[in-house]
Motif scaffolding. Structure first.
Motif, PDB file in Angstrom:
ATOM      1  N   THR A   1     -10.982   3.098  -4.278  1.00  0.00           N
ATOM      2  CA  THR A   1      -9.571   3.121  -3.893  1.00  0.00           C
ATOM      3  C   THR A   1      -9.242   1.994  -2.916  1.00  0.00           C
ATOM      4  OG1 THR A   1     -10.079   4.736  -2.163  1.00  0.00           O
ATOM      5  CG2 THR A   1      -9.327   5.596  -4.292  1.00  0.00           C
ATOM      6  N   ALA A   2     -10.196   1.102  -2.693  1.00  0.00           N
ATOM      7  CA  ALA A   2      -9.937  -0.063  -1.849  1.00  0.00           C
ATOM      8  C   ALA A   2      -9.264  -1.155  -2.675  1.00  0.00           C
ATOM      9  CB  ALA A   2     -11.251  -0.588  -1.272  1.00  0.00           C
ATOM     10  N   ASP A   3      -8.244  -1.780  -2.120  1.00  0.00           N
ATOM     11  CA  ASP A   3      -7.581  -2.914  -2.763  1.00  0.00           C
ATOM     12  C   ASP A   3      -7.021  -2.551  -4.128  1.00  0.00           C
ATOM     13  OD1 ASP A   3      -6.683  -5.543  -2.783  1.00  0.00           O
ATOM     14  OD2 ASP A   3      -8.464  -6.274  -3.829  1.00  0.00           O
ATOM     15  N   VAL A   4      -6.329  -1.413  -4.220  1.00  0.00           N
ATOM     16  CA  VAL A   4      -5.665  -0.993  -5.450  1.00  0.00           C
ATOM     17  C   VAL A   4      -4.322  -1.709  -5.544  1.00  0.00           C
ATOM     18  CG1 VAL A   4      -4.652   0.952  -6.697  1.00  0.00           C
ATOM     19  CG2 VAL A   4      -6.795   1.248  -5.449  1.00  0.00           C
TER      20      VAL A   4
ATOM     21  N   SER B   1       0.820  -1.208   0.000  1.00  0.00           N
ATOM     22  CA  SER B   1       0.000   0.000   0.000  1.00  0.00           C
ATOM     23  C   SER B   1       0.852   1.255   0.000  1.00  0.00           C
ATOM     24  CB  SER B   1      -0.942  -0.010   1.210  1.00  0.00           C
ATOM     25  OG  SER B   1      -0.189  -0.100   2.409  1.00  0.00           O
ATOM     26  N   GLY B   2       2.046   1.198   0.631  1.00  0.00           N
ATOM     27  CA  GLY B   2       2.912   2.357   0.683  1.00  0.00           C
ATOM     28  C   GLY B   2       3.477   2.759  -0.657  1.00  0.00           C
ATOM     29  N   GLU B   3       3.442   1.848  -1.655  1.00  0.00           N
ATOM     30  CA  GLU B   3       3.986   2.142  -2.966  1.00  0.00           C
ATOM     31  C   GLU B   3       3.014   2.917  -3.835  1.00  0.00           C
ATOM     32  OE1 GLU B   3       5.591  -1.280  -4.926  1.00  0.00           O
ATOM     33  OE2 GLU B   3       6.281  -2.161  -3.067  1.00  0.00           O
ATOM     34  N   ILE B   4       1.785   3.071  -3.418  1.00  0.00           N
ATOM     35  CA  ILE B   4       0.780   3.792  -4.183  1.00  0.00           C
ATOM     36  C   ILE B   4       0.611   5.172  -3.569  1.00  0.00           C
ATOM     37  CG2 ILE B   4      -1.610   3.800  -5.000  1.00  0.00           C
ATOM     38  CD1 ILE B   4      -1.573   0.745  -4.692  1.00  0.00           C
ATOM     39  N   SER B   5       0.936   6.201  -4.325  1.00  0.00           N
ATOM     40  CA  SER B   5       0.913   7.555  -3.791  1.00  0.00           C
ATOM     41  C   SER B   5      -0.506   8.033  -3.545  1.00  0.00           C
ATOM     42  CB  SER B   5       1.612   8.508  -4.762  1.00  0.00           C
ATOM     43  OG  SER B   5       0.845   8.657  -5.942  1.00  0.00           O
ATOM     44  N   GLN B   6      -0.638   9.016  -2.655  1.00  0.00           N
ATOM     45  CA  GLN B   6      -1.949   9.595  -2.403  1.00  0.00           C
ATOM     46  C   GLN B   6      -2.469  10.294  -3.637  1.00  0.00           C
ATOM     47  OE1 GLN B   6      -3.757   9.123   0.479  1.00  0.00           O
ATOM     48  NE2 GLN B   6      -5.391   9.933  -0.837  1.00  0.00           N
ATOM     49  N   ALA B   7      -1.576  10.859  -4.448  1.00  0.00           N
ATOM     50  CA  ALA B   7      -1.992  11.520  -5.687  1.00  0.00           C
ATOM     51  C   ALA B   7      -2.632  10.522  -6.644  1.00  0.00           C
ATOM     52  CB  ALA B   7      -0.792  12.196  -6.349  1.00  0.00           C
ATOM     53  N   ALA B   8      -2.035   9.316  -6.718  1.00  0.00           N
ATOM     54  CA  ALA B   8      -2.609   8.283  -7.584  1.00  0.00           C
ATOM     55  C   ALA B   8      -3.962   7.831  -7.057  1.00  0.00           C
ATOM     56  CB  ALA B   8      -1.652   7.101  -7.679  1.00  0.00           C
ATOM     57  N   LEU B   9      -4.078   7.651  -5.740  1.00  0.00           N
ATOM     58  CA  LEU B   9      -5.358   7.245  -5.153  1.00  0.00           C
ATOM     59  C   LEU B   9      -6.421   8.311  -5.392  1.00  0.00           C
ATOM     60  CD1 LEU B   9      -4.141   5.715  -1.768  1.00  0.00           C
ATOM     61  CD2 LEU B   9      -4.963   4.474  -3.784  1.00  0.00           C
ATOM     62  N   ASN B  10      -6.034   9.583  -5.275  1.00  0.00           N
ATOM     63  CA  ASN B  10      -6.986  10.665  -5.541  1.00  0.00           C
ATOM     64  C   ASN B  10      -7.453  10.646  -6.986  1.00  0.00           C
ATOM     65  OD1 ASN B  10      -6.734  11.543  -2.913  1.00  0.00           O
ATOM     66  ND2 ASN B  10      -5.261  13.166  -3.388  1.00  0.00           N
ATOM     67  N   ALA B  11      -6.516  10.398  -7.907  1.00  0.00           N
ATOM     68  CA  ALA B  11      -6.871  10.352  -9.329  1.00  0.00           C
ATOM     69  C   ALA B  11      -7.797   9.187  -9.622  1.00  0.00           C
ATOM     70  CB  ALA B  11      -5.599  10.255 -10.174  1.00  0.00           C
ATOM     71  N   ILE B  12      -7.556   8.046  -8.990  1.00  0.00           N
ATOM     72  CA  ILE B  12      -8.418   6.877  -9.167  1.00  0.00           C
ATOM     73  C   ILE B  12      -9.818   7.180  -8.645  1.00  0.00           C
ATOM     74  CG2 ILE B  12      -8.818   4.509  -8.354  1.00  0.00           C
ATOM     75  CD1 ILE B  12      -5.706   4.200  -8.388  1.00  0.00           C
ATOM     76  N   TYR B  13      -9.892   7.796  -7.467  1.00  0.00           N
ATOM     77  CA  TYR B  13     -11.190   8.163  -6.888  1.00  0.00           C
ATOM     78  C   TYR B  13     -11.928   9.156  -7.775  1.00  0.00           C
ATOM     79  CZ  TYR B  13     -14.634  10.002  -3.613  1.00  0.00           C
ATOM     80  OH  TYR B  13     -15.808  10.400  -3.021  1.00  0.00           O
ATOM     81  N   ASN B  14     -11.222  10.158  -8.273  1.00  0.00           N
ATOM     82  CA  ASN B  14     -11.851  11.176  -9.109  1.00  0.00           C
ATOM     83  C   ASN B  14     -12.324  10.633 -10.457  1.00  0.00           C
ATOM     84  OD1 ASN B  14     -11.537  13.199  -7.204  1.00  0.00           O
ATOM     85  ND2 ASN B  14      -9.503  13.776  -7.958  1.00  0.00           N
ATOM     86  N   LYS B  15     -11.766   9.499 -10.861  1.00  0.00           N
ATOM     87  CA  LYS B  15     -12.232   8.829 -12.073  1.00  0.00           C
ATOM     88  C   LYS B  15     -13.511   8.028 -11.824  1.00  0.00           C
ATOM     89  CE  LYS B  15      -9.410   9.609 -15.519  1.00  0.00           C
ATOM     90  NZ  LYS B  15      -9.872  10.051 -16.847  1.00  0.00           N
ATOM     91  N   GLY B  16     -13.884   7.889 -10.560  1.00  0.00           N
ATOM     92  CA  GLY B  16     -15.100   7.159 -10.242  1.00  0.00           C
ATOM     93  C   GLY B  16     -14.863   5.720  -9.853  1.00  0.00           C
ATOM     94  N   PHE B  17     -13.619   5.367  -9.491  1.00  0.00           N
ATOM     95  CA  PHE B  17     -13.303   3.999  -9.121  1.00  0.00           C
ATOM     96  C   PHE B  17     -12.967   3.902  -7.639  1.00  0.00           C
ATOM     97  CE2 PHE B  17     -12.232   4.485 -13.594  1.00  0.00           C
ATOM     98  CZ  PHE B  17     -12.924   3.440 -14.157  1.00  0.00           C
TER      99      PHE B  17
END
Length: 274
Positions: free
Chosen positions: A51-54, A33-49
């Motif tokens: 962010t659990a189990d990325v 989980s530490g390898e996935i940046s918060q910026a990437a998680l935010n972008a995934i969320y903003n796409k409508g997906f």
């Protein structure tokens, strides 16, 4: 598409997909989980997906069990209509395949005969739906969708059976389906109808279908209730599909371990879009 490992391990005789002849062709390894940046998680969320189990994989991220989002996908802006959340209606992405009627060429590379037969099964099912997309398998030349393998073991009690993505903004289908060659995904006695069902599901994503249980993955996956993404971004209700439970839809998030093809509501959705 995912499969619960508890079913895989206790009912292995019934969970029969396909064994690839090339198990080391392509490996997708889940990231910590530490390898996935918060910026990437935010972008995934903003796409409508969700962010659990990325999972971080080569070139991008695997979300919602079987959806691949590239770095380019995350960098593309989007504004879409508001999603009306119901129970298990059919949902589509903003982008669909255009220039209809159209023939979609599919190629299977580096995989065993059960995958080839499974692809043919899925192709025949779509062609019998009498929609404006015609699917055909080719063995040479340029394909619109290429099916290849990756090797990834179980994670968090589930194992990914296959992954794909959504149509491009230019109206083309997503160009790749990856099928898991790990022995814990498929067992040693491939069942072509099961293989075909998984490929059929991933082809659904390639032409613009989201999961039928988008609003609550626990409907097909078990566990606690989990919405796949924020309302209003990239998930649009398909008119005429049911608001009640639909336990046999080909686009449910998790596999039932057997032969799952189009039901009546799936055909309504296919014909509405194509």
């Amino acid at each position: 598409m995912k499969k619960q490992m508890s079913i895989v391990l206790t009912c292995l005789c019934a969970v029969v997909l396909v064994v690839s002849c090339k198990k080391d062709q392509h490996t997708q390894t889940p990231a910590a989980s530490g390898e996935i940046s918060q910026a990437a998680l935010n972008a995934i969320y903003n796409k409508g997906f969700s962010t659990a189990d990325v999972h971080k994989v080569s070139g991008g991220y695997l979300v919602e069990g079987d959806i691949f989002l590239s770095e380019e996908d995350l960098a593309t802006s989007f504004s879409g209509p508001v999603l009306r959340v119901a129970n298990t209606e059919q949902y589509r992405t903003t982008n669909l395949v255009t220039n209809l009627p159209r023939t979609i060429k599919i190629k299977v590379t580096g995989l065993g005969t059960a995958f080839v037969a499974g692809a043919d099964t899925a192709i025949n099912r779509y062609n019998h739906a009498n929609i404006s997309l015609t699917f055909t398998r080719i063995t040479s030349g340029t394909a619109d969708i290429t099916i290849s393998g990756f090797n990834q073991g179980p994670s968090g009690g589930y194992i990914t059976l296959g992954s794909s993505g959504f149509p491009t903004s230019s109206g083309n289908p997503y160009s790749a389906i990856s099928m898991n060659t790990n022995s814990q995904a498929y067992g040693s006695n491939p069942n072509v109808l099961y293989v075909g069902s998984v490929i059929q599901h991933e082809l659904g994503h390639c032409i613009g279908f989201r999961h039928t249980d988008y609003f609550n993955r626990s409907y097909s996956c078990g566990g606690s209730a989990s919405n796949e993404g924020s309302a209003g971004v990239g998930a649009i209700l398909i008119a005429g599909t049911p608001s009640g439970g639909d336990p046999n839809s080909f686009m449910l998030a998790c596999s039932n371990g057997g032969n799952r093809t189009f039901n009546a509501n799936d055909l309504i959705a296919l014909n509405y879009l194509y």
